[in-house]
Structure formats: C-alpha cells, structure tokens
Design an enzyme around this catalytic site. Structure first.
Site, PDB file in Angstrom:
ATOM      1  N   ASP A  87      73.984 161.968  42.532  1.00  0.00           N
ATOM      2  CA  ASP A  87      75.264 162.622  42.260  1.00  0.00           C
ATOM      3  C   ASP A  87      75.024 164.061  41.843  1.00  0.00           C
ATOM      4  OD1 ASP A  87      78.285 162.034  41.946  1.00  0.00           O
ATOM      5  OD2 ASP A  87      77.767 163.267  40.213  1.00  0.00           O
TER       6      ASP A  87
HETATM    7  N1  LIG Z   1      75.102 170.454  53.454  1.00  0.00           N
HETATM    8  C1  LIG Z   1      75.168 170.783  52.132  1.00  0.00           C
HETATM    9  N2  LIG Z   1      75.753 169.905  51.260  1.00  0.00           N
HETATM   10  C2  LIG Z   1      75.772 170.277  49.950  1.00  0.00           C
HETATM   11  C3  LIG Z   1      75.268 171.506  49.473  1.00  0.00           C
HETATM   12  N3  LIG Z   1      75.470 171.548  48.100  1.00  0.00           N
HETATM   13  C4  LIG Z   1      76.061 170.384  47.752  1.00  0.00           C
HETATM   14  N4  LIG Z   1      76.230 169.619  48.860  1.00  0.00           N
HETATM   15  C5  LIG Z   1      76.831 168.284  48.961  1.00  0.00           C
HETATM   16  C6  LIG Z   1      75.836 167.189  48.655  1.00  0.00           C
HETATM   17  C7  LIG Z   1      76.757 166.030  48.346  1.00  0.00           C
HETATM   18  O1  LIG Z   1      77.136 165.379  49.544  1.00  0.00           O
HETATM   19  C8  LIG Z   1      77.972 166.722  47.713  1.00  0.00           C
HETATM   20  C9  LIG Z   1      77.977 166.514  46.210  1.00  0.00           C
HETATM   21  O2  LIG Z   1      78.936 165.550  45.899  1.00  0.00           O
HETATM   22  P1  LIG Z   1      78.541 164.055  45.411  1.00  0.00           P
HETATM   23  O3  LIG Z   1      77.256 164.094  44.670  1.00  0.00           O
HETATM   24  O4  LIG Z   1      79.734 163.478  44.757  1.00  0.00           O
HETATM   25  O5  LIG Z   1      78.219 163.265  46.763  1.00  0.00           O
HETATM   26  P2  LIG Z   1      79.226 162.801  47.909  1.00  0.00           P
HETATM   27  O6  LIG Z   1      80.573 162.503  47.367  1.00  0.00           O
HETATM   28  O7  LIG Z   1      79.146 163.799  49.035  1.00  0.00           O
HETATM   29  O8  LIG Z   1      78.525 161.486  48.454  1.00  0.00           O
HETATM   30  P3  LIG Z   1      78.176 160.148  47.613  1.00  0.00           P
HETATM   31  O9  LIG Z   1      78.974 160.198  46.333  1.00  0.00           O
HETATM   32  O10 LIG Z   1      76.696 160.172  47.373  1.00  0.00           O
HETATM   33  O11 LIG Z   1      78.584 159.028  48.542  1.00  0.00           O
HETATM   34  O12 LIG Z   1      77.840 168.132  47.975  1.00  0.00           O
HETATM   35  C10 LIG Z   1      74.669 172.404  50.431  1.00  0.00           C
HETATM   36  O13 LIG Z   1      74.224 173.517  50.110  1.00  0.00           O
HETATM   37  N5  LIG Z   1      74.625 171.998  51.737  1.00  0.00           N
END
Ligand SMILES: Nc1nc2c(ncn2[C@H]2C[C@H](O)[C@@H](COP(=O)(O)OP(=O)(O)OP(=O)(O)O)O2)c(=O)[nH]1
Length: 210
Positions: A87
């Site tokens: 996260d």
């Molecule tokens: N492609 C890319 N993604 C980034 C970057 N910085 C942050 N992120 C993405 C990574 C994670 O998918 C998101 C952070 O949000 P979370 O940790 O809540 O994850 P998310 O909701 O996407 O997926 P999850 O909760 O693990 O199912 O932001 C970047 O520089 N490039």
C-alpha cells in the site's frame, strides 16, 4: 521513520507459489520485470475503513500503509502461497491524499502538490498461512516544480485516465517525470513496491527467479 524490517524465517520449501494481493498493474509488472511470475488478485478490502481508523487513532501515514498492506495480504487467504500485500499513502505537509477519481480531482491535487515536497509512504508485507513473515516501509521524498496551469493542462491532456491509477496522479516512468525538480529515495518504491528489499526477503524464503 526507519524502514521497518522483520527478519523472515527461512523455510525449506521453495515450491511455494507467489501471489500478489493487488489490482495494481505496475506492481505486477515490477515483479514480472524482476523475473518473478505470480498470480495477481485484488484483495476484497474496504480500505477507507482502515484509513478512517488510522486518522481517528492518529497513526503515522507509514503505519496506515503497513496496516493496509497487511490487511490486503491477509484478506486474500491462499494457504499454500506466499502472499504479497502493498500500500502507498501520499502525504504533503501533513495532508493525506488518495488516488484522484477524476481528471478534475487530479488537476486540483497536482495544483496542491506543486512547488512542495511530498512523501510516498510505501509499505509491503509477505504473508504465509495467515501470518506476516516480513514487512518493510520505504518513504521516498519527491519535490514538484512550480509548473504553470498551462503545463498542467497539457500534462493532463497527454496522460488522460492513466494518471488516475496512481496515488500522486503521475507515472514517474512516463510524462509524470516532468512534474519534478528533485527525487530522493527508491525508484521502484515510488512506482509502488520497494523491490530490492522485497526480492531479498523472497530469496530468503526460497523464492527466486521463476
Ligand atoms: N505506474 C505508476 N504507478 C504509480 C506511481 N506512483 C504510484 N503509483 C501507483 C501504485 C499503486 O497502484 C497506486 C497506489 O495506490 P494503492 O497502494 O492503494 O494501490 P492500488 O489501489 O493501485 O492497488 P491495490 O490496493 O494494491 O489493489 O499508485 C508511478 O510513478 N507510476
């Protein structure tokens, strides 16, 4: 805050499958690029409930990120696998930001972050049979340029919906790099996974190239 590290317990079994409890495309890509194939499945978790508890309890952003990473990994119970949960929380001058839901929200968020330094509190855990074997937090610091609204509109136009997949409304590996004047810390952690410490922990658990 020092990176939290729990030494993993070396296990004999090296045939344990690897599961990523995440819907994040970049996290799966980072593991794949590092030579690890894994099943990726988002955890069914009400993140907002834990975030609200963190705010009510006064948790540090890194603590909330760690609790969320752990909750995601434990929610996706795969008894025969090593399950990775991760996260990322973004804080800037004491204010926490979430992934923007619309381009307008992304514009407003980037206007609030420009000219300032924000921290990406990036937590990762490895669980096995319902127990946390290893955890880690990386906190890279990123300083945005004081870019103009004209630049911002051109950036949002070029990024489109891609910027909504990221907590900071940018992809550092893409045009998002143009938003910054200084970056301190682990590049892969900014993208969503502190890879070097995670790969070391996985090797200790017998998970290597697959
Ligand atoms: N492609 C890319 N993604 C980034 C970057 N910085 C942050 N992120 C993405 C990574 C994670 O998918 C998101 C952070 O949000 P979370 O940790 O809540 O994850 P998310 O909701 O996407 O997926 P999850 O909760 O693990 O199912 O932001 C970047 O520089 N490039």
């Amino acid at each position: 805050m020092p990176d939290l590290v729990l030494k993993p317990t070396p296990l004999q079994n090296t045939a344990t499958p690897l599961v990523l409890a995440s819907g994040s495309a970049i996290r799966k890509q980072l593991l794949h690029n590092a030579g690890l194939s894994c099943l990726a499945e988002p955890a069914a978790l009400e993140e907002d409930v834990l975030k609200a508890e963190g705010l009510a309890q006064g948790w540090a952003a890194s603590t909330t990120a760690l609790r969320l990473a752990e909750a995601k990994a434990l929610a996706l119970y795969k008894p025969e696998a090593f399950v990775i949960g991760a996260d990322q929380m973004l804080s800037c001058e004491g204010v926490l930001y979430n992934k923007p839901e619309t381009q307008d929200a992304a514009r407003t968020q980037l206007q609030a972050l420009r000219g300032k330094t924000h921290i990406l509190h990036t937590a990762v855990v490895v669980c096995h049979k319902g127990a946390v074997l290893w955890q880690y937090v990386s906190e890279p610091k990123l300083t945005m340029r004081s870019f103009s609204d004209t630049f911002l509109d051109a950036y949002l136009q070029s990024e489109g919906a891609e910027c909504l997949c990221s907590v900071g409304a940018y992809r550092l590996e893409g045009p998002g790099l143009q938003l910054f004047e200084q970056i301190e810390g682990d590049y892969s952690a900014i993208l969503g996974l502190p890879l070097l410490p995670l790969l070391e922990a996985l090797r200790t658990l017998g998970v290597t190239l697959s």
